[in-house]
Write a protein that holds these residues in place. Structure first.
Motif, PDB file in Angstrom:
ATOM      1  N   GLU A 160      -2.868  10.057  -3.005  1.00  0.00           N
ATOM      2  CA  GLU A 160      -1.771  10.340  -2.086  1.00  0.00           C
ATOM      3  C   GLU A 160      -2.047  11.578  -1.215  1.00  0.00           C
ATOM      4  O   GLU A 160      -1.261  11.906  -0.337  1.00  0.00           O
ATOM      5  CB  GLU A 160      -0.466  10.547  -2.854  1.00  0.00           C
ATOM      6  CG  GLU A 160       0.036   9.317  -3.593  1.00  0.00           C
ATOM      7  CD  GLU A 160       0.547   8.222  -2.661  1.00  0.00           C
ATOM      8  OE1 GLU A 160       0.566   8.438  -1.426  1.00  0.00           O
ATOM      9  OE2 GLU A 160       0.925   7.154  -3.166  1.00  0.00           O
ATOM     10  N   ALA A 161      -3.140  12.284  -1.493  1.00  0.00           N
ATOM     11  CA  ALA A 161      -3.477  13.473  -0.709  1.00  0.00           C
ATOM     12  C   ALA A 161      -3.959  13.070   0.682  1.00  0.00           C
ATOM     13  O   ALA A 161      -4.642  12.054   0.846  1.00  0.00           O
ATOM     14  CB  ALA A 161      -4.551  14.287  -1.422  1.00  0.00           C
TER      15      ALA A 161
ATOM     16  N   ASN B 248      -4.081   5.744  -0.355  1.00  0.00           N
ATOM     17  CA  ASN B 248      -3.118   4.666  -0.596  1.00  0.00           C
ATOM     18  C   ASN B 248      -2.615   4.079   0.709  1.00  0.00           C
ATOM     19  O   ASN B 248      -2.379   2.866   0.810  1.00  0.00           O
ATOM     20  CB  ASN B 248      -1.944   5.189  -1.431  1.00  0.00           C
ATOM     21  CG  ASN B 248      -2.288   5.282  -2.907  1.00  0.00           C
ATOM     22  OD1 ASN B 248      -3.327   4.775  -3.342  1.00  0.00           O
ATOM     23  ND2 ASN B 248      -1.423   5.919  -3.686  1.00  0.00           N
ATOM     24  N   ASN B 249      -2.441   4.926   1.742  1.00  0.00           N
ATOM     25  CA  ASN B 249      -2.024   4.392   3.036  1.00  0.00           C
ATOM     26  C   ASN B 249      -3.131   3.589   3.699  1.00  0.00           C
ATOM     27  O   ASN B 249      -2.847   2.652   4.455  1.00  0.00           O
ATOM     28  CB  ASN B 249      -1.587   5.533   3.953  1.00  0.00           C
ATOM     29  CG  ASN B 249      -0.135   5.922   3.734  1.00  0.00           C
ATOM     30  OD1 ASN B 249       0.669   5.127   3.237  1.00  0.00           O
ATOM     31  ND2 ASN B 249       0.215   7.152   4.088  1.00  0.00           N
TER      32      ASN B 249
ATOM     33  N   GLU C 196       0.832  -3.253   5.484  1.00  0.00           N
ATOM     34  CA  GLU C 196       2.100  -2.726   4.992  1.00  0.00           C
ATOM     35  C   GLU C 196       2.434  -1.412   5.683  1.00  0.00           C
ATOM     36  O   GLU C 196       1.588  -0.768   6.308  1.00  0.00           O
ATOM     37  CB  GLU C 196       2.020  -2.510   3.474  1.00  0.00           C
ATOM     38  CG  GLU C 196       1.815  -3.789   2.682  1.00  0.00           C
ATOM     39  CD  GLU C 196       1.641  -3.522   1.188  1.00  0.00           C
ATOM     40  OE1 GLU C 196       1.474  -4.499   0.436  1.00  0.00           O
ATOM     41  OE2 GLU C 196       1.666  -2.346   0.783  1.00  0.00           O
ATOM     42  N   ARG C 197       3.683  -1.010   5.550  1.00  0.00           N
ATOM     43  CA  ARG C 197       4.159   0.218   6.185  1.00  0.00           C
ATOM     44  C   ARG C 197       3.564   1.447   5.496  1.00  0.00           C
ATOM     45  O   ARG C 197       3.384   1.491   4.296  1.00  0.00           O
ATOM     46  CB  ARG C 197       5.695   0.254   6.099  1.00  0.00           C
ATOM     47  CG  ARG C 197       6.333   1.471   6.746  1.00  0.00           C
ATOM     48  CD  ARG C 197       7.846   1.352   6.645  1.00  0.00           C
ATOM     49  NE  ARG C 197       8.280   1.282   5.249  1.00  0.00           N
ATOM     50  CZ  ARG C 197       8.522   2.376   4.505  1.00  0.00           C
ATOM     51  NH1 ARG C 197       8.367   3.592   5.022  1.00  0.00           N
ATOM     52  NH2 ARG C 197       8.928   2.238   3.254  1.00  0.00           N
ATOM     53  N   ARG C 198       3.248   2.483   6.308  1.00  0.00           N
ATOM     54  CA  ARG C 198       2.761   3.745   5.771  1.00  0.00           C
ATOM     55  C   ARG C 198       3.860   4.433   4.966  1.00  0.00           C
ATOM     56  O   ARG C 198       5.038   4.326   5.303  1.00  0.00           O
ATOM     57  CB  ARG C 198       2.316   4.693   6.881  1.00  0.00           C
ATOM     58  CG  ARG C 198       1.056   4.288   7.601  1.00  0.00           C
ATOM     59  CD  ARG C 198       0.699   5.317   8.673  1.00  0.00           C
ATOM     60  NE  ARG C 198       0.322   6.611   8.097  1.00  0.00           N
ATOM     61  CZ  ARG C 198       1.075   7.687   8.089  1.00  0.00           C
ATOM     62  NH1 ARG C 198       2.295   7.662   8.636  1.00  0.00           N
ATOM     63  NH2 ARG C 198       0.649   8.825   7.551  1.00  0.00           N
ATOM     64  N   VAL C 199       3.469   5.149   3.929  1.00  0.00           N
ATOM     65  CA  VAL C 199       4.410   5.881   3.094  1.00  0.00           C
ATOM     66  C   VAL C 199       3.896   7.312   2.940  1.00  0.00           C
ATOM     67  O   VAL C 199       2.733   7.530   2.576  1.00  0.00           O
ATOM     68  CB  VAL C 199       4.564   5.234   1.705  1.00  0.00           C
ATOM     69  CG1 VAL C 199       5.522   6.057   0.842  1.00  0.00           C
ATOM     70  CG2 VAL C 199       5.055   3.800   1.833  1.00  0.00           C
ATOM     71  N   ASN C 200       4.748   8.276   3.252  1.00  0.00           N
ATOM     72  CA  ASN C 200       4.398   9.684   3.098  1.00  0.00           C
ATOM     73  C   ASN C 200       4.897  10.173   1.734  1.00  0.00           C
ATOM     74  O   ASN C 200       6.102  10.225   1.501  1.00  0.00           O
ATOM     75  CB  ASN C 200       5.024  10.517   4.219  1.00  0.00           C
ATOM     76  CG  ASN C 200       4.635  11.976   4.138  1.00  0.00           C
ATOM     77  OD1 ASN C 200       4.069  12.442   3.155  1.00  0.00           O
ATOM     78  ND2 ASN C 200       4.942  12.719   5.185  1.00  0.00           N
TER      79      ASN C 200
END
Length: 472
Positions: free
Chosen positions: A236-237, A323-324, A332-336
């Motif tokens: 997630e970094a 993950n993005n 799929e949609r990006r997630v922060n």
């Protein structure tokens, strides 16, 4: 996935095995400007800090940051660390390590790419090299060609500039261990100790070798930090990554236009190689995450510049979570997820440790008392039948003023006497010094028990320490 993250790519291994140097090309862009700003700030702090003055009162050095190993002191502005306070220094090191792990959880090796001394001085050396020898293409042409007068003059000028920076760096580091203006005056007068000159040469040689020649080998092979990435890497970094779902298949702009005209998909990557030529480590980020990547983002600037010229959106190479990247492959949609339990926990740990260190600094004692019981003999039986124990007391006065301490004993019925034979039980301790004295306790009754030594100064502040009165 873990195997992908720590992969040592074949091209990186092949280049290292062949011994070919990495010759990065200069690049312009917002990230490069940030790196120049960080370089200017960090170098200014390093070279200027030893000359900043900080008034601490009489009998104390006025250098803001001073590592006074000769007297067992570490000074940093309003903070003064004695050997007895090294637990605070340990706390600061643990805090720094936790902050580094937090940074890694947010944006990978951000410290390595922007503020690490190896990166900063390498950037400075590269800047000098480009000024004198030219950019990447010209420097590659110079490799292995016969020496000419012009080429000899360029090499001499480059190495002279590197050595000047190295000796300035080594000399400045010495300033942190002694009074900087005083040592500078000694340099001007030619009166410098052999010890100081030796350390300057050692530090200068280290700077010259690491920033001038080792460079990417330090970040890839010598530094332990990249080896830890496989253990603490976080998907997630926001690290530098290539959006392969957008860039593939690679083809020239002209061919991509023809393919798109036929209604077929074509990737945005034109395989120009700019992301590789600007990389200070010499890796190809398009091959996937690499343990050697220092997350400097220069390839982002290079790729964005190419995309701008082609009229395509920026961000083909960008700071993005792995993950993005995988979400993008699945459309799929990006997630922060910068804010998540891991980063919150690390942030909370940093805050707690910083608060504990601040409290420790605020509550740090200005005086200490220590007691050591004699071991041989532990106790002595006198001719009148009384029992005597001997102790060594040490009073340390960390304040800037002298104090007179009155000694007393409690907890056990025994008479206190100072070995020097004085009738009173007081002792004077000068500023920033310690006093050691031998004392005895004599008890008429047979027995043993705990005894408390107390040293009380003229203000009423008391220091107490417990020991034992023993029969044998």
């Amino acid at each position: 996935m873990a195997l992908t993250i720590v992969v040592d790519h074949a091209k990186t291994r092949a280049r290292a095995a062949a011994g070919r140097p990495v010759v990065p090309q200069s690049v312009k862009g917002p990230i490069r400007r940030i790196k120049w700003g960080v370089l200017l700030v960090t170098l200014s702090i390093y070279y200027v800090t030893p000359f900043i003055r900080w008034h601490r009162g009489p009998n104390a050095p006025d250098q803001a940051v001073l590592l006074d190993f000769a007297n067992g002191r570490l000074y940093a502005f309003f903070v003064e660390i004695w050997p007895q306070d090294l637990y605070l220094l340990t706390g600061l090191m643990v805090l720094a390590a936790t902050m580094l792990i937090l940074t890694n959880a947010l944006a990978g090796r951000l410290w390595c790419g922007f503020a690490c001394p190896q990166t900063v001085w390498t950037d400075l050396f590269l800047l000098v090299e480009r000024w004198i020898e030219g950019d990447r293409r010209q420097r590659l042409k110079n490799i292995g060609v016969p020496l000419t007068p012009k080429r000899t003059a360029q090499m001499a000028a480059k190495h002279a500039a590197w050595l000047l920076i190295s000796f300035a760096t080594g000399g400045t580091l010495i300033f942190y261990f002694t009074d900087a203006p005083g040592l500078l005056r000694s340099f001007a007068a030619g009166d410098v100790s052999v010890n100081a000159l030796t350390w300057i040469v050692v530090f200068a040689g280290t700077t010259y070798g690491l920033a001038g020649f080792a460079r990417d080998q330090v970040c890839t092979f010598m530094c332990p930090w990249p080896r830890l990435q496989g253990a603490i890497w976080d998907p997630e970094a926001y690290t530098v990554n290539y959006r392969d779902y957008r860039g593939e298949q690679r083809m020239s702009a002209k061919k991509a236009a023809a393919v798109q005209f036929e209604g077929k998909p074509a990737g945005d990557c034109v395989d120009c190689g700019q992301c590789v030529t600007v990389c200070p480590i010499g890796i190809d980020i398009r091959e996937g995450p690499n343990f050697a990547c220092i997350n400097c983002g220069l390839c982002v600037d290079a790729c964005d510049g190419v995309m701008k010229k082609l009229g395509r959106p920026r961000g083909l190479i960008d700071y993005e979570s792995w993950n993005n990247i995988e979400r993008g492959r699945r459309a799929e949609r990006r997630v922060n997820r910068l804010v998540r339990p891991k980063t919150m926990g690390l942030t909370a740990a940093c805050v707690v440790m910083a608060a504990a260190i601040a409290i420790g600094l605020e509550a740090k004692a200005t005086a200490t008392l220590s007691v050591q019981h004699d071991r041989d003999p532990i106790a002595v039986r006198l001719s009148d039948g009384s029992l005597r124990n001997a102790y060594t007391l040490k009073l340390l006065n960390k304040s800037a003023g002298s104090h007179i301490y009155a000694l007393s004993v409690s907890g056990f019925d025994a008479k206190l006497a100072i070995v020097e034979g004085r009738s009173d039980s007081s002792i004077s301790v000068g500023p920033k010094t310690s006093a050691t004295l031998r004392v005895t306790l004599t008890a008429d009754a047979v027995g043993q028990g705990d005894v408390v030594f107390t040293a009380r100064d003229e203000t009423g502040a008391a220091l107490s320490v417990k020991d034992s009165f023993l029969e044998r």
